[in-house]
Design an enzyme around this catalytic site. Structure first.
Site, short mmCIF file in Angstrom:
data_model
loop_
_atom_site.label_atom_id
_atom_site.label_comp_id
_atom_site.label_asym_id
_atom_site.label_seq_id
_atom_site.Cartn_x
_atom_site.Cartn_y
_atom_site.Cartn_z
CD GLU A 218 49.15 41.59 30.18
OE1 GLU A 218 50.09 41.62 29.50
OE2 GLU A 218 48.34 42.31 29.68
CG HIS B 202 42.13 38.07 29.16
ND1 HIS B 202 41.44 39.17 29.74
CD2 HIS B 202 43.32 38.58 29.60
CE1 HIS B 202 41.94 40.38 30.45
NE2 HIS B 202 43.31 39.87 30.07
#
EC number: 5.4.2.11
Length: 245
Positions: A87, A9
């Site tokens: 994550e 990202h």
């Protein structure tokens, strides 16, 4: 030959503030939005297209993917979201400033928490306001499945479970795939694909929002990999720099 595109990202608000983020649902910074637009433009200019896309359930990865696909005129591409692509969970470190944490615990200890593959940071407690178990996006998880902290090995286990069950079959069936995810999630995939040693993955860094292309054979073994820029493939060992976009 099969091509897979991995993208971390764009810069998040907490990347900008140098905080541990983990599963905290932080959005992109203005710079991160620009990075995502740039990534989409790079992929479009280099002639890429996709049949299916995968991302986590965290908005910084989701928004990056939306922007990339929009820039490529591929907003119609099916998107699959899974917590298994989140994550790494940073436990009680989530939300803390990395420099301040190093001052409190020592730089060596923080380096071990961040970069070792099998050492977990201090865990959250279930009464901590940062505990996300009751978030509706995780309602399918059983209590024992929900992490209170993770090391890279823990992250790799769930990521590879999703890879083998969902992503690999799509690739083997000829689908063009993009995965928009997070630094440690992509480190886990790269470790697996390239069969990296523990020492090899410790020094592995994934830049924000720069397309990483893997060329794979029919058994999904890597032939080669490279980053992409507006000028095409980037020479091995180099990572392209972001431009103003």
């Amino acid at each position: 030959m099969i091509k897979l595109v991995l993208i971390r990202h764009g810069q998040s608000l907490w990347n900008l503030e140098n905080r541990f983020t983990g599963w905290t649902d932080v959005d992109l910074s203005e710079n991160g939005l620009s990075e995502a637009r740039e990534a989409g433009a790079i992929l479009k200019k280099n002639g890429y297209t996709f049949d299916v896309a995968y991302t986590s359930v965290l908005k910084r990865a989701i928004r990056t993917l939306w922007i990339v696909l929009h820039e490529m005129n591929l907003a119609w591409v099916p998107v699959h979201k899974s917590w298994k692509l989140n994550e790494r969970h940073y436990g009680a470190l989530q939300g803390l400033n990395k420099d301040e944490t190093a001052q409190k615990y020592g730089e060596e200890q923080v380096h071990i928490w961040r970069r070792s593959i099998d050492v977990r940071p201090p865990a959250l407690t279930e009464d901590d306001p940062r505990y996300e178990m009751n978030d509706p996006r995780y309602k399918a998880l059983k209590k024992g499945e929900f992490p209170l902290t993770e090391c890279l090995v823990d992250t790799e286990k769930r990521v590879l479970d999703y890879w083998h069950s969902e992503i690999a079959p799509k690739l083997k069936n000829g689908n063009k795939v993009i995965i928009s995810s997070h630094g440690n999630t992509i480190r886990s995939l790269v470790k697996y694909l390239d069969n990296l040693s523990s020492d090899g993955v410790v020094s592995l860094n994934i830049p924000t929002s720069i397309p990483l292309v893997y060329e794979l054979d029919e058994n999904l073994r890597p032939i080669r990999h490279y980053y992409l820029s507006m000028d095409g493939e980037v020479p091995e060992g180099e990572i392209p720099k972001h431009i103003s976009f």
